[in-house]
Design a protein around this motif. Structure first.
Motif, PDB file in Angstrom:
ATOM      1  N   VAL A 333      32.635  48.019  42.012  1.00 19.12           N
ATOM      2  CA  VAL A 333      32.849  46.582  41.777  1.00 19.12           C
ATOM      3  C   VAL A 333      34.322  46.233  41.955  1.00 19.12           C
ATOM      4  O   VAL A 333      34.666  45.231  42.594  1.00 19.12           O
ATOM      5  CB  VAL A 333      32.355  46.184  40.368  1.00 19.12           C
ATOM      6  N   GLU A 334      35.187  47.060  41.411  1.00 15.13           N
ATOM      7  CA  GLU A 334      36.620  46.767  41.512  1.00 15.13           C
ATOM      8  C   GLU A 334      37.121  46.875  42.948  1.00 15.13           C
ATOM      9  O   GLU A 334      37.986  46.098  43.378  1.00 15.13           O
ATOM     10  CB  GLU A 334      37.408  47.694  40.584  1.00 15.13           C
ATOM     11  N   ALA A 343      38.436  37.668  39.274  1.00 18.35           N
ATOM     12  CA  ALA A 343      37.102  37.099  39.453  1.00 18.35           C
ATOM     13  C   ALA A 343      36.278  38.013  40.345  1.00 18.35           C
ATOM     14  O   ALA A 343      36.817  38.804  41.125  1.00 18.35           O
ATOM     15  CB  ALA A 343      37.203  35.706  40.063  1.00 18.35           C
ATOM     16  N   PHE A 344      34.965  37.887  40.250  1.00 19.49           N
ATOM     17  CA  PHE A 344      34.054  38.774  40.962  1.00 19.49           C
ATOM     18  C   PHE A 344      33.291  38.020  42.048  1.00 19.49           C
ATOM     19  O   PHE A 344      32.756  36.932  41.813  1.00 19.49           O
ATOM     20  CB  PHE A 344      33.064  39.410  39.984  1.00 19.49           C
ATOM     21  N   TYR A 345      33.245  38.622  43.227  1.00 20.92           N
ATOM     22  CA  TYR A 345      32.501  38.044  44.347  1.00 20.92           C
ATOM     23  C   TYR A 345      31.000  38.278  44.161  1.00 20.92           C
ATOM     24  O   TYR A 345      30.575  39.077  43.330  1.00 20.92           O
ATOM     25  CB  TYR A 345      32.963  38.666  45.660  1.00 20.92           C
ATOM     26  N   MET A 456      28.041  37.765  33.587  1.00 15.12           N
ATOM     27  CA  MET A 456      27.238  38.986  33.466  1.00 15.12           C
ATOM     28  C   MET A 456      28.105  40.225  33.675  1.00 15.12           C
ATOM     29  O   MET A 456      27.976  41.224  32.951  1.00 15.12           O
ATOM     30  CB  MET A 456      26.100  38.979  34.487  1.00 15.12           C
ATOM     31  N   MET A 457      28.981  40.184  34.682  1.00 15.03           N
ATOM     32  CA  MET A 457      29.846  41.335  34.927  1.00 15.03           C
ATOM     33  C   MET A 457      30.906  41.462  33.834  1.00 15.03           C
ATOM     34  O   MET A 457      31.294  42.581  33.465  1.00 15.03           O
ATOM     35  CB  MET A 457      30.500  41.229  36.307  1.00 15.03           C
ATOM     36  N   LEU A 458      31.359  40.355  33.297  1.00 15.53           N
ATOM     37  CA  LEU A 458      32.272  40.381  32.161  1.00 15.53           C
ATOM     38  C   LEU A 458      31.619  41.137  31.003  1.00 15.53           C
ATOM     39  O   LEU A 458      32.231  42.033  30.394  1.00 15.53           O
ATOM     40  CB  LEU A 458      32.613  38.944  31.744  1.00 15.53           C
ATOM     41  N   LYS A 459      30.361  40.810  30.707  1.00 16.97           N
ATOM     42  CA  LYS A 459      29.672  41.520  29.626  1.00 16.97           C
ATOM     43  C   LYS A 459      29.462  42.989  29.982  1.00 16.97           C
ATOM     44  O   LYS A 459      29.479  43.856  29.105  1.00 16.97           O
ATOM     45  CB  LYS A 459      28.339  40.852  29.304  1.00 16.97           C
ATOM     46  N   MET A 476      40.015  44.530  32.072  1.00 22.01           N
ATOM     47  CA  MET A 476      39.284  43.831  33.130  1.00 22.01           C
ATOM     48  C   MET A 476      38.444  42.697  32.550  1.00 22.01           C
ATOM     49  O   MET A 476      38.347  41.612  33.137  1.00 22.01           O
ATOM     50  CB  MET A 476      38.392  44.814  33.885  1.00 22.01           C
ATOM     51  N   ALA A 477      37.835  42.948  31.399  1.00 17.08           N
ATOM     52  CA  ALA A 477      37.023  41.918  30.754  1.00 17.08           C
ATOM     53  C   ALA A 477      37.875  40.716  30.363  1.00 17.08           C
ATOM     54  O   ALA A 477      37.498  39.557  30.603  1.00 17.08           O
ATOM     55  CB  ALA A 477      36.322  42.498  29.528  1.00 17.08           C
ATOM     56  N   LEU A 478      39.016  40.969  29.782  1.00 14.31           N
ATOM     57  CA  LEU A 478      39.900  39.874  29.363  1.00 14.31           C
ATOM     58  C   LEU A 478      40.419  39.094  30.568  1.00 14.31           C
ATOM     59  O   LEU A 478      40.529  37.861  30.528  1.00 14.31           O
ATOM     60  CB  LEU A 478      41.065  40.430  28.543  1.00 14.31           C
ATOM     61  N   GLN A 479      40.732  39.803  31.641  1.00 20.72           N
ATOM     62  CA  GLN A 479      41.206  39.134  32.853  1.00 20.72           C
ATOM     63  C   GLN A 479      40.138  38.172  33.385  1.00 20.72           C
ATOM     64  O   GLN A 479      40.433  37.029  33.753  1.00 20.72           O
ATOM     65  CB  GLN A 479      41.561  40.184  33.905  1.00 20.72           C
TER      66      GLN A 479
END
Length: 709
Positions: A333-334, A343-345, A456-459, A476-479
């Motif tokens: 993912v990273e 942010a996640f694509y 969802m990815m944050l969780k 990563m979660a906080l970011q």
């Protein structure tokens, strides 16, 4: 639900009448190069829509002006829905939408609208319901023909060019000659679509009991594939929400056999071709029952939910291989799906170009024998044994998909290796193959950013942090949480669904609120920062105002949005849990945190509304069933107060305790769960149920003992 079957049969009968009219004409096939003149999609930001911007079809985006054009010109509407990483969407584009004969007919007789289903899940839900009623199935690409007012009259998924031309020709002739037949059919079909949007309140107001949950879970077990894991049949989807429920049920009801089933499923998936054995991360599904041949697109949401499930399974079982899967998937993912602002694509395509510059499904991920021999040399035979590469496992065009069939310890013993030696060998193989794979043409990236999927990815990162305690995962979660707060949430609680090219767009759907609240509540439990708790309450308050349904559930769309032909209420748990089931859990947690009776009552009412449907299709209500366990078994409020609170919650979070919330503070707090619990120079753990607490303890092991008694 039986009424829906009758609607479906009526719809199919009416649809048959539509195709009685045959125009007898045919268009001469004439293939041309893709147009160099863009259509109206050129101004969009969705990668999927931009893929179609140079089709000769005069595509338009979903917009009021487009719908008005159809009415003004009295033309039927083609609504074609897909997404960037959809393999069959690309196939239909190449066969039909890049063909000048097809384009000529569509441009003359129809107003054609392209929809990215990930940008507009509301539009997708409405027309998917119609197609499911007409045909008994659904999927993408989703292709619908509608009256000028948007009511559907024809639909399906993938069509070959000839099928598509024939359908469009016959529909356009029928609309010219006898539009009343189409109007009558549309009215009939809309009755069915509207009935799907309705949720009949359960007359029973009492909550589902533990005994009833057991009976429903027994029913659910009939649909489980005991040999191959997951649900019976193919294609095989991972269904992480279902697995999480079964894991929790096995824990709370001490069902050893069910726990073994979940473990078996997780083992088979991580060893299968659905999991990228070299680069980490899961594909969307496998086409076979054995998790071997994947449909190669990688979606953010699948990987987010599976990371959560594998992290939970690690907490319960301690299996090191689950930690490895989580680490590898988060590394994927990273590397592949994360931008420089956290942010996640959305996804990676199933297709990529091979050495002949042909677009092939799985070209990036699969191997032929010659490649492997050239790269691995003397290790080739052992590698082929480890990943089951032989004549019987070859896929299309003599390519292999790597998968494992026996555990590493058994393989090591079979070939007289220590497990440590095998680990080094596997890493050596990866070091040789991955650099070669990375030289290949990469699958296309869908780089739009969706609030719900990001949450969802944050969780997922929080779940990994809870299980393994690695600070990088919390960072990563906080970011990502700060990205959502700054870019997608307004001060009044309103959210946006899409972020692309530095701009937010499309008013948020219920899924954006549900999953963001869920993630922020989890973030509070690992940081004890009340900001995340307060923001969650703000978002719930906003959702209650703008999404509430008169039956006690929530609509999928906001009251601020222009209404579609029907306003949907999402209740079925699929691969992604339904937004209503997630909201019900959010309300329960916030109700406990803030001692808010209205939230608690609303949460239990939502469950009672839906619970009568569980027995009809248990696997379609997995997250609702998960929620029911909050009421059938004790639900614990853990309050930690004192200067060592943060150290204590790290230890608490390592344990698999699904029937609890955690609150904590290093100072005096007015939060109801923490009020009057702070003692100077001491840190106490309070285990409570509905505000009634057991004697405070200072050791985590004693608190867990109080919960497990």
């Amino acid at each position: 639900m039986n009424a829906l079957k009758s609607f479906s049969s009526i719809a199919i009968s009416a649809f048959t009448l539509l195709l009685i009219v045959a125009c007898g004409s045919s268009n001469k096939d004439k293939e041309v190069e893709v147009s160099q003149i863009p259509n109206d999609l050129i101004n969009e930001t969705s990668p999927y829509l931009l893929q179609h911007a140079y089709n000769p079809v005069n595509w338009k985006p979903w917009a009021e002006s487009t719908l008005k054009q159809a009415v003004d010109e009295n033309k039927l509407i083609v609504i074609s829905i897909g997404y960037s990483s959809c393999h069959w969407c690309h196939v239909m584009e190449e066969e039909s939408f890049e063909n000048d004969s097809v384009a000529s007919l569509m441009n003359e007789k129809f107003v054609s609208i392209k929809v990215d289903r990930e940008e507009r899940p509301d539009v997708d839900q409405v027309y998917m319901s119609a197609v499911q009623l007409m045909t008994g199935g659904g999927g993408w690409p989703l292709n619908v023909v509608a009256l000028p007012d948007g009511r559907p009259v024809f639909g399906g998924t993938y069509f070959s060019k000839n099928q598509w031309l024939k359908a469009l020709e016959e529909l356009s002739v029928l609309y010219d000659r006898d539009p009343s037949k189409m109007v009558a059919f549309a009215e009939n079909l809309m009755e069915g679509v509207n009935s799907l949007a309705l949720v009949s309140p359960n007359k029973e107001t009492s909550l589902i009991t533990a005994s009833e949950i057991k009976d429903i879970t027994d029913l659910l077990e009939n649909s489980l594939d005991q040999d191959n894991g997951g649900l019976k049949g193919a294609p095989k989807f991972p269904m992480p929400t279902l697995l999480s429920y079964l894991l929790r049920y096995s824990y709370q009801f001490n069902d050893v056999e069910l726990r073994e089933f979940v473990v078996r499923t997780l083992d088979l998936m991580k060893n299968g071709g659905i999991y990228d054995q070299l680069g980490g991360g899961f594909a969307r599904y496998s086409v076979d029952e054995n998790w071997h041949i994947p449909h190669f697109e990688k979606m953010l949401y699948d990987n987010a939910l599976l990371i959560q499930t594998y992290s939970e399974a690690y907490q319960l079982t301690g299996k090191e291989s689950y930690k490895e899967v989580v680490r590898e998937t988060l590394a994927f993912v990273e590397k592949e799906l994360t931008n420089d602002i956290g942010a996640f694509y959305s996804s990676l395509d199933a297709d990529s170009r091979d050495t002949e510059d042909s677009k092939i499904e799985g070209a990036f991920y699969t191997w032929n024998e010659t490649e492997l021999e050239n790269l691995l040399k003397s290790d080739t035979d052992l590698f082929k044994e480890y990943f089951n590469l032989n004549e019987s496992t070859k896929w299309e065009e003599d390519r292999f998909v790597l998968f494992k069939s026996i555990p590493d310890n058994e393989f090591a013993a079979k070939f007289d290796l220590t497990e440590s030696e095998l680990k080094k060998l596997i890493q050596k193989w990866k070091d040789k193959l991955l650099p070669h794979r990375n030289l290949r043409n990469r699958p296309n990236l869908d780089d739009k950013i969706l609030s719900s999927w990001n949450a969802m990815m944050l969780k997922a990162y929080i779940s990994a942090y809870k299980a393994f305690g690695e600070s990088h995962y919390l960072d990563m979660a906080l970011q990502n949480a700060n990205f959502i707060m700054v870019n997608q949430v307004l001060d009044n609680g309103q959210m946006y669904h899409v972020y692309k090219d530095g701009e937010k767009s499309i008013n948020g759907f219920l899924e954006d609120y549900a999953f963001t609240i869920d993630a922020f509540l989890s973030l509070y439990e690992v940081t004890l920062d009340p900001k995340w708790l307060d923001t969650s309450k703000m978002l719930v308050d906003y959702a209650i105002i703008h999404f509430s349904n008169e039956n006690g559930l929530f609509y999928f769309t906001s009251s601020l949005d222009k209404e579609l032909i029907v306003r949907k209420t999402e209740t079925f748990d699929n691969v992604i849990p339904s937004s209503n089931s997630v909201m019900a859990q959010n309300l329960l947690k916030l109700g406990h945190y803030y001692a808010n009776r209205d939230f608690l009552d609303r949460s239990s009412k939502m469950l009672s509304i839906i619970s009568s449907e569980f027995k009809n299709s248990p696997s379609s209500y997995a997250n609702w069933l998960n929620h029911s366990l909050n009421f059938s078994n004790p639900f614990y409020e853990i309050a930690v107060s004192g200067e060592d609170s943060k150290a204590i919650i790290i230890e608490l979070n390592e344990a698999y305790l699904p029937n609890k919330i955690i609150s904590g503070s290093t100072v005096e707090s007015d939060l109801p769960l923490l009020k009057n619990k702070f003692v100077e120079n001491s840190t106490y753990i309070y285990v409570c149920v509905n505000g009634t607490c057991k004697l405070p303890v200072e050791e985590v092991s004693l608190a867990i003992e109080q919960i497990k008694k």
